[in-house]
Design an enzyme around this catalytic site. Structure first.
Site, PDB file in Angstrom:
ATOM      1  N   GLN A 158      -8.363   0.652   2.378  1.00  0.00           N
ATOM      2  CA  GLN A 158      -8.395   0.987   3.930  1.00  0.00           C
ATOM      3  C   GLN A 158      -8.500   2.377   4.148  1.00  0.00           C
ATOM      4  OE1 GLN A 158      -5.037  -1.290   5.341  1.00  0.00           O
ATOM      5  NE2 GLN A 158      -3.747  -0.375   3.552  1.00  0.00           N
TER       6      GLN A 158
ATOM      7  N   ASP B 123       5.910  -7.793   7.565  1.00  0.00           N
ATOM      8  CA  ASP B 123       5.267  -6.668   8.299  1.00  0.00           C
ATOM      9  C   ASP B 123       3.940  -6.581   7.855  1.00  0.00           C
ATOM     10  OD1 ASP B 123       5.195  -4.388   9.527  1.00  0.00           O
ATOM     11  OD2 ASP B 123       6.506  -3.123   8.263  1.00  0.00           O
TER      12      ASP B 123
ATOM     13  N   GLU C 165       4.710   1.479   5.213  1.00  0.00           N
ATOM     14  CA  GLU C 165       5.063   2.672   6.137  1.00  0.00           C
ATOM     15  C   GLU C 165       6.393   3.195   5.828  1.00  0.00           C
ATOM     16  OE1 GLU C 165       4.331   2.153  10.203  1.00  0.00           O
ATOM     17  OE2 GLU C 165       5.922   3.461  10.773  1.00  0.00           O
TER      18      GLU C 165
ATOM     19  N   ASP D  71       4.087  -4.066  -0.940  1.00  0.00           N
ATOM     20  CA  ASP D  71       2.835  -3.710  -0.359  1.00  0.00           C
ATOM     21  C   ASP D  71       1.735  -3.807  -1.255  1.00  0.00           C
ATOM     22  OD1 ASP D  71       2.485  -1.963   2.703  1.00  0.00           O
ATOM     23  OD2 ASP D  71       0.822  -2.021   1.297  1.00  0.00           O
TER      24      ASP D  71
ATOM     25  N   ASP E 156       0.396  -8.120  -4.276  1.00  0.00           N
ATOM     26  CA  ASP E 156      -0.013  -9.028  -3.178  1.00  0.00           C
ATOM     27  C   ASP E 156       1.332  -9.790  -3.076  1.00  0.00           C
ATOM     28  OD1 ASP E 156      -1.783 -10.846  -1.602  1.00  0.00           O
ATOM     29  OD2 ASP E 156      -0.880 -12.228  -3.015  1.00  0.00           O
ATOM     30  N   ALA E 157       1.678  -9.853  -1.327  1.00  0.00           N
ATOM     31  CA  ALA E 157       2.950 -10.496  -1.273  1.00  0.00           C
ATOM     32  C   ALA E 157       3.245 -11.839  -1.880  1.00  0.00           C
ATOM     33  CB  ALA E 157       3.138 -10.323   0.184  1.00  0.00           C
TER      34      ALA E 157
END
Lengths: 320, 320, 320, 320
Positions: B41, B165, B96, B116, B147-148
């Site tokens: 991203q 989240d 975050e 995350d 990857d969760a």
């Protein structure tokens, strides 16, 4: 002839509002239906893509077709439902007609006096806002063009509910004198029947914005009424949570179930926003707002007015 | 050298976000602190005038300094307080660091696994977001880059609370598979201890926007859990009301007073947003949203995903 | 009703165009006169504060009331004045009608064939652009709805002047095939009378933007004609200097005085932009542009088209 | 964490300038390099995507990295090349350093006095504008912090060329008194050596905008000098054509070939914008501008100043 761009790629026409000096909110436009200037203000009716028809006064969105029901149901129904039998209502301002529309849905209501200072805005809304056309024709509606304070002071009659649907108390705006302690004591209370209820829109009530005027309007009303109920709701087109304050010397305590029952008995048609649970949620303020209202010490007087972002005509005129 | 204009007349530098195709939200800028691109991203950290430091990922505001506490307190505290003794927590996403920060304020918590997928975002936030610096150093925090789903499936241990989240379920985005019925059944529930609680952010929950993903996430969780509690709060910097859904096979019913008591017992420091009454208000949805959730029939599966505005990288890549 | 802001403080309604991905140009709006979609393109007629009525096609400003005379006088008059006796003219495109209007001011002109592919745009402009109403009614005007290339290939007659008033050569746009070497050789030159002149709009010609298409159109025409004259003018509403290229196998060399004399003899009414000195200035390109045109090696063929910012419908359709 | 949008879909951070009340010009931003306020003005250095580093003073773009050479070469080279042997130069304003940089490329130049009123702007530019670093260190440069009029009046020496690189004559701005007939007569002419040349930037010179100040500056200089040459050039980052006026009591008439020869003899390095033909084009104004300058009757005096859009600090201060 210049080059073609990607079809539908981006919207070209926008309405843009400065919510604060540092914050803007913009809606893609379908069209500009009407613009003009009255004696008091500049008005525009826009057809926006995200929020439908939007009434803009002096560069500030007043009301948008798709979500004005949140504002107007919240302004009208809590006070009328908490009153045992509201028959006569006085609206300060309300020229748009939507407040009258919601009031006239109440079967108990015999008479609605709407008192707005700007005849041209009223005519404009009567012509352009189809959703309120029926209300403007209702024989129970008495429309007065006058300053609300002068009108209240000069009338002999009293009302079951008085509704403040005025512009926010802005420096130089026409309305800040209608939010003061003395106004409430000298003009509003004497015109309320026993058990009467006063309710007013009270500006932004967001977690930060409630300190602009909401907390102070709440505290000012607390000086003059025994029971004062602040509540709020998020209005998407305003990009904020909005506040109202209801005040009376009679208790204001109905359960969600009571409210739902009264809605069924008294209101014609179906509410889109308001019901008992909605009011339960709306009237429990979040921690920060609640504490801030509890701790507010300021009271609106003509000398200590607190203002929100923007300046009205009178202020501007003084600067020119 | 060109002419001078009115000093301070208007702000010149703006961050602008298209909330939808027809709706924009713009913040005056103090500065652009950092921009960059990770494997997954594009990220930026902006210093905005109305909302302080703002973390922007792929052109969407994720979190703003002045009001991220609303989002993160709402995500974390209801689930942890409703659990009798939450010791171990798994965060899907959360890079975050703010979710971990709120979790680590709970005295009962022994271990927080934050999983995350984007290591660079995590590093970026660890470096730039001072408010979470302490949380990133807390020995109870175990940070996993993975990857969760894979992580949950591969771990043997169970958790008292699992927290979603994640980014919204967007077409082509990395996360939509983590909102499906099968994911909840096959990956989440097996990793919850008995009495465990799952909570997830659930996208916009405004009077219109709740139909984008909120109602469907709610309905999907209803398929797999006995008790499901949706709630919402207005977040100014998001220009919308936001939603969360908490789900468990154990009852989720504490009064405002119960919650306030547990806050006092279990949470270090003072909450800025969350308390018992705030949750009472937040968990009573307004009429339209409530009805819409009740009537929702759609369930997220990998085939019937519903998406909010915007497209993720994978979608874009397919178009190039 | 929300607070009043400073009267006339800021404009609220804007037309916004992305000139490039990183550059925007915005006009305050009076109104949106008309919007619609034809078979080929999206069209809008806006009433803008800085530039009057503006015709927008596919999100790109085509022509603005206050300064379209610069574009259309520059497109038409140099070619017609350099021709000894221009009687018959063919316009490729030109559906707006302004090019025909300027042509029909020439007393020598007997016949103007305007060939535009989009009937609805022509009808739209005929209805809404009062300034061209007389031209659309002139008996010397023959209006054809067709692809310009097909029309040129199918007609037997030749013309004194052929004018390219087409959209820029954009990827996927309808027009890029009408800027190629083969088109000029196979469709244009065979339809020019001896001594005939071809002139085309040639895209932006600013100190940086001339490399987008202007230099390449110039170089392509140099392949097929003995005399080629590029010239340019700043058009305020386009936020750029614009270019045109005139080409012929007969010499194109008139002094400013010659031009002024011919203007007096041949053109009815007074030019607002064009005279002899204006053309002297317009046809001397500045150093960087001149060098860049001299050094250009690229030639437009159907395979090597160079495009300016934006994408046309066909391109978009391929992506959907 | 909110949903992902299309990667690279749209730029988020923008610099936005109101060129006029109804016209905006916006550049995508890479970063905000520096912002601050001096005693006289607010300054910012931005890194913009379309135009590189941009110096903004009081909300108005002064100079952009990619095209400031057009402004500064146009300001400096015509006057110096028309002078037979320019050795001493006085710059009124010019704190950015670019005017000095172009001057110091002339081999004939012995001494450049740069007199700017705002020490902090000069320091700011010296620190941040690498392209002028060498010029700021050149031993031929004498930097004075003072009001240009006071400095000219107090110095005994005369100059071969005096250059006005000042802000436009704006109401309340610091500079309008440096554009008046009396200033030219009493302060400028007495400080010019025989055969000396004065040149000044003269504001926007577009087909509409030239009436703001350009025509009046031209006419004012015509009152005091025998030979006056106005010229103009499109500057992309200004979104307009810009104007300069050169004035002398000695004839100002060199051919394009003369100019090219002198450029070769006298100027170190290669000009990016200016050469003989460029000046031929620049000094032939288009019909409307030419006529308007010929017909201008207004003369700048301290009482009849004409102003462009915007207001300077002094004006603002009077309003507060």
């Amino acid at each position: 002839v210049k080059g073609l761009s990607l079809k539908g790629y981006r919207k070209s026409c926008w309405y843009e509002e400065e919510i604060e000096e540092n914050l803007r909110w913009s809606f893609a436009l379908n069209s500009i239906l009407h613009t003009g200037a009255t004696q008091y203000q500049e008005i525009a009716l826009l057809d926006t893509k995200p929020f439908g028809k939007a009434l803009v006064i002096d560069g500030k969105l007043q009301s948008a077709e798709v979500d004005e029901f949140i504002y107007h149901e919240s302004l009208v129904h809590p006070a009328l439902l908490h009153h045992p039998n509201p028959k006569t209502i006085f609206i300060m301002g309300g020229g748009e007609g939507s407040t009258a529309r919601e009031l006239l849905r109440h079967k108990t209501v015999d008479k609605v006096v709407m008192c707005d200072i700007d005849e041209e805005v009223v005519e404009f809304c009567r012509s352009y806002l189809e959703v309120n056309r029926e209300a403007f024709c209702d024989p129970r509606l008495e429309l007065i063009i006058n300053d609300a304070r002068a009108e209240l002071e000069n009338r002999n009659e009293c009302f079951d509910v008085i509704i403040g649907d005025l512009a926010d108390p802005i420096e130089g705006g026409p309305c800040y004198k209608l939010y003061t302690k003395s106004f409430y004591e000298l003009a509003v209370k004497p015109r309320l029947n026993q058990g009467g209820i006063f309710v007013t829109q009270a500006g932004p009530a967001g977690i930060f914005s409630h300190t602009e005027v909401f907390s102070c309007i709440f505290n000012t009303l607390k000086q003059g009424f025994k029971y004062v109920v602040p509540y709020s709701a998020h209005i998407p087109s305003f990009a904020d949570t909005w506040g109202w304050v209801m005040a009376s010397d009679a208790p204001l305590a109905l359960s969600a179930e009571d409210l739902d029952l009264k809605i069924k008995q008294r209101i014609k048609g179906e509410n889109r926003y308001f019901d008992g649970k909605t009011f339960s949620s709306a009237s429990i303020l979040s921690k920060a707002v609640r504490q801030s209202l509890d701790n507010e010490t300021e009271v609106y007087t003509e000398k200590t007015a607190r203002f929100i972002y923007g300046h009205g005509t009178a202020f501007k005129d003084n600067q020119d």
